[in-house]
Design a protein around this motif. Structure first.
Motif, PDB file in Angstrom:
ATOM      1  N   MET A  51       0.840  -1.189   0.000  1.00  0.00           N
ATOM      2  CA  MET A  51       0.000   0.000   0.000  1.00  0.00           C
ATOM      3  C   MET A  51       0.878   1.242   0.000  1.00  0.00           C
ATOM      4  SD  MET A  51      -3.016   1.121   2.670  1.00  0.00           S
ATOM      5  CE  MET A  51      -1.868   1.479   3.993  1.00  0.00           C
ATOM      6  N   ARG A  52       0.527   2.223  -0.831  1.00  0.00           N
ATOM      7  CA  ARG A  52       1.275   3.477  -0.851  1.00  0.00           C
ATOM      8  C   ARG A  52       1.091   4.205   0.477  1.00  0.00           C
ATOM      9  NH1 ARG A  52      -1.559   4.157  -5.614  1.00  0.00           N
ATOM     10  NH2 ARG A  52      -2.698   5.902  -4.686  1.00  0.00           N
ATOM     11  N   ASP A  53       2.148   4.895   0.910  1.00  0.00           N
ATOM     12  CA  ASP A  53       2.043   5.743   2.075  1.00  0.00           C
ATOM     13  C   ASP A  53       1.381   7.059   1.661  1.00  0.00           C
ATOM     14  OD1 ASP A  53       2.263   6.664   4.627  1.00  0.00           O
ATOM     15  OD2 ASP A  53       4.445   6.665   4.710  1.00  0.00           O
ATOM     16  N   PHE A  54       0.968   7.829   2.645  1.00  0.00           N
ATOM     17  CA  PHE A  54       0.349   9.135   2.430  1.00  0.00           C
ATOM     18  C   PHE A  54      -0.902   9.051   1.561  1.00  0.00           C
ATOM     19  CE2 PHE A  54       4.618  10.060   3.824  1.00  0.00           C
ATOM     20  CZ  PHE A  54       4.364  10.958   4.857  1.00  0.00           C
ATOM     21  N   THR A  55      -1.709   8.036   1.828  1.00  0.00           N
ATOM     22  CA  THR A  55      -3.076   7.968   1.327  1.00  0.00           C
ATOM     23  C   THR A  55      -3.994   8.097   2.536  1.00  0.00           C
ATOM     24  OG1 THR A  55      -3.252   5.578   1.572  1.00  0.00           O
ATOM     25  CG2 THR A  55      -2.372   6.407  -0.532  1.00  0.00           C
ATOM     26  N   LEU A  56      -5.269   8.347   2.302  1.00  0.00           N
ATOM     27  CA  LEU A  56      -6.205   8.450   3.418  1.00  0.00           C
ATOM     28  C   LEU A  56      -6.249   7.145   4.206  1.00  0.00           C
ATOM     29  CD1 LEU A  56      -8.304  10.018   5.017  1.00  0.00           C
ATOM     30  CD2 LEU A  56     -10.033   9.278   3.334  1.00  0.00           C
ATOM     31  N   ASP A  57      -6.182   6.010   3.501  1.00  0.00           N
ATOM     32  CA  ASP A  57      -6.183   4.726   4.205  1.00  0.00           C
ATOM     33  C   ASP A  57      -4.982   4.592   5.134  1.00  0.00           C
ATOM     34  OD1 ASP A  57      -8.541   3.897   3.079  1.00  0.00           O
ATOM     35  OD2 ASP A  57      -7.605   2.708   1.496  1.00  0.00           O
ATOM     36  N   ALA A  58      -3.822   5.076   4.701  1.00  0.00           N
ATOM     37  CA  ALA A  58      -2.624   5.015   5.538  1.00  0.00           C
ATOM     38  C   ALA A  58      -2.796   5.880   6.784  1.00  0.00           C
ATOM     39  CB  ALA A  58      -1.397   5.452   4.754  1.00  0.00           C
ATOM     40  N   TYR A  59      -3.345   7.072   6.613  1.00  0.00           N
ATOM     41  CA  TYR A  59      -3.602   7.936   7.764  1.00  0.00           C
ATOM     42  C   TYR A  59      -4.571   7.271   8.741  1.00  0.00           C
ATOM     43  CZ  TYR A  59      -5.745  11.630  10.525  1.00  0.00           C
ATOM     44  OH  TYR A  59      -6.253  12.370  11.572  1.00  0.00           O
ATOM     45  N   LEU A  60      -5.616   6.659   8.207  1.00  0.00           N
ATOM     46  CA  LEU A  60      -6.621   6.045   9.066  1.00  0.00           C
ATOM     47  C   LEU A  60      -6.078   4.828   9.805  1.00  0.00           C
ATOM     48  CD1 LEU A  60      -9.749   6.413   6.780  1.00  0.00           C
ATOM     49  CD2 LEU A  60      -9.200   7.728   8.832  1.00  0.00           C
ATOM     50  N   GLU A  61      -5.016   4.207   9.281  1.00  0.00           N
ATOM     51  CA  GLU A  61      -4.385   3.121  10.033  1.00  0.00           C
ATOM     52  C   GLU A  61      -3.807   3.637  11.350  1.00  0.00           C
ATOM     53  OE1 GLU A  61      -1.592   0.785   7.931  1.00  0.00           O
ATOM     54  OE2 GLU A  61      -3.078  -0.117   6.607  1.00  0.00           O
ATOM     55  N   VAL A  62      -3.247   4.834  11.334  1.00  0.00           N
ATOM     56  CA  VAL A  62      -2.732   5.433  12.567  1.00  0.00           C
ATOM     57  C   VAL A  62      -3.893   5.727  13.520  1.00  0.00           C
ATOM     58  CG1 VAL A  62      -1.492   7.390  13.561  1.00  0.00           C
ATOM     59  CG2 VAL A  62      -0.746   6.418  11.379  1.00  0.00           C
ATOM     60  N   ILE A  63      -4.952   6.319  12.994  1.00  0.00           N
ATOM     61  CA  ILE A  63      -6.108   6.652  13.818  1.00  0.00           C
ATOM     62  C   ILE A  63      -6.718   5.392  14.425  1.00  0.00           C
ATOM     63  CG2 ILE A  63      -8.431   7.627  13.780  1.00  0.00           C
ATOM     64  CD1 ILE A  63      -6.093   9.661  13.595  1.00  0.00           C
ATOM     65  N   ASP A  64      -6.854   4.349  13.617  1.00  0.00           N
ATOM     66  CA  ASP A  64      -7.456   3.117  14.126  1.00  0.00           C
ATOM     67  C   ASP A  64      -6.561   2.416  15.147  1.00  0.00           C
ATOM     68  OD1 ASP A  64      -9.753   3.507  12.665  1.00  0.00           O
ATOM     69  OD2 ASP A  64      -9.099   2.289  10.958  1.00  0.00           O
ATOM     70  N   LEU A  65      -5.247   2.536  14.984  1.00  0.00           N
ATOM     71  CA  LEU A  65      -4.334   2.010  15.986  1.00  0.00           C
ATOM     72  C   LEU A  65      -4.561   2.716  17.324  1.00  0.00           C
ATOM     73  CD1 LEU A  65      -1.842   0.452  17.029  1.00  0.00           C
ATOM     74  CD2 LEU A  65      -0.415   2.258  16.012  1.00  0.00           C
ATOM     75  N   LEU A  66      -4.668   4.032  17.287  1.00  0.00           N
ATOM     76  CA  LEU A  66      -4.905   4.790  18.513  1.00  0.00           C
ATOM     77  C   LEU A  66      -6.268   4.450  19.117  1.00  0.00           C
ATOM     78  CD1 LEU A  66      -3.485   8.238  17.345  1.00  0.00           C
ATOM     79  CD2 LEU A  66      -2.414   6.655  18.955  1.00  0.00           C
ATOM     80  N   ARG A  67      -7.254   4.216  18.282  1.00  0.00           N
ATOM     81  CA  ARG A  67      -8.571   3.820  18.791  1.00  0.00           C
ATOM     82  C   ARG A  67      -8.503   2.467  19.495  1.00  0.00           C
ATOM     83  NH1 ARG A  67     -12.253   2.983  14.404  1.00  0.00           N
ATOM     84  NH2 ARG A  67     -14.020   3.153  15.841  1.00  0.00           N
ATOM     85  N   ARG A  68      -7.763   1.537  18.896  1.00  0.00           N
ATOM     86  CA  ARG A  68      -7.644   0.214  19.535  1.00  0.00           C
ATOM     87  C   ARG A  68      -6.954   0.303  20.887  1.00  0.00           C
ATOM     88  NH1 ARG A  68      -6.309  -1.218  14.178  1.00  0.00           N
ATOM     89  NH2 ARG A  68      -4.081  -1.365  14.676  1.00  0.00           N
TER      90      ARG A  68
END
Length: 258
Positions: free
Chosen positions: A1-18
């Motif tokens: 997966m390319r970095d600096f896509t919305l999905d990549a950003y949301l991986e950080v957010i979802d990690l923090l949510r978990r």
């Protein structure tokens, strides 16, 4: 997966949510000064449509962040600003008025007052954040050496008055997360910065997993997080050119703290 896509950003957010981090915008952070949490700030320098897409994804996760808009047409889209506010996010002014005024303080404050009023026609605004404009000789934070935020109905300037003590600060300025040579002005005082390299989003996730900081701040520019391949490659090329220009500028004119 390319970095600096919305999905990549949301991986950080979802990690923090978990990991059960509470999320805060700037005004909420100021109000609570939490012992633990993630502060989310987005500077909408360009491509407000990207900001709306990011804001919707955060709202779908029950997250409130702060979105700072410039007054220039490349950022200031009244329809999108209203939509992001309606999603529950905080709207703020991403000001650069000292640069727009060519360093004239009185002219800058007249511009600032008018621009702030224009943004307040669209949403409540109680916090602001300086737009760095690294190629300008003027740092707009200097306005507050002579002015009081409270005189303008403001409670915070994101670099000068927010309490970052004990907070690890991450910004995607320079298309990496470790505030290196290409980040000239996005470095608030007393914030903590990682000792190790954090060049990409995978590294940021690994750092969070390993260090589990009590407080962290994430500043992401929506224009940089684009899922569309053509736009993504164009932004990557632009970021690389700007980074090169910044490195040259640092040699010629080292940044001065405000």
């Amino acid at each position: 997966m390319r970095d600096f896509t919305l999905d990549a950003y949301l991986e950080v957010i979802d990690l923090l949510r978990r990991k059960d981090y509470p999320f805060f915008g700037i005004a909420d952070w100021m109000a609570t000064n939490p012992e633990r949490g993630a502060l989310l700030r987005h500077d909408v320098d360009r491509k407000p449509a990207n900001a709306l897409e990011m804001a919707q994804a955060e709202a779908d996760r029950g997250i409130r962040a702060t979105y700072y808009f410039r007054i220039l047409d490349m950022s200031f889209d009244p329809t999108i600003i209203r939509k992001i506010a309606d999603l529950g996010h905080e709207i703020g002014y991403h000001y650069e008025d000292l640069s727009l005024a060519g360093g004239d303080h009185d002219k800058a404050m007249a511009l600032f007052t008018g621009h702030l009023a224009r943004l307040r026609e669209l949403a409540p605004v109680t916090t602001i954040a300086m737009h760095g404009r690294p190629f300008s000789a003027y740092n707009s934070q200097a306005l507050w050496d002579r002015e009081a935020l409270s005189d303008y109905g403001l409670i915070a300037e994101a670099f000068r008055t927010v309490d970052y003590s004990g907070t690890f600060y991450f910004t995607d300025t320079g298309r990496r997360w470790d505030a290196g040579r290409t980040n000239l002005r996005d470095r608030p005082k007393v914030a903590l910065f990682p000792d190790e390299a954090v060049p990409d989003t995978a590294s940021l996730k690994s750092w969070i997993e390993k260090n589990a900081p009590a407080r962290l701040s994430i500043s992401a520019h929506p224009e940089r997080w684009d899922a569309h391949a053509g736009n993504w490659y164009a932004q990557m090329s632009k970021d690389r050119l700007i980074n090169l220009a910044k490195e040259i500028l640092v040699r010629v004119r080292p940044p001065k703290p405000v």
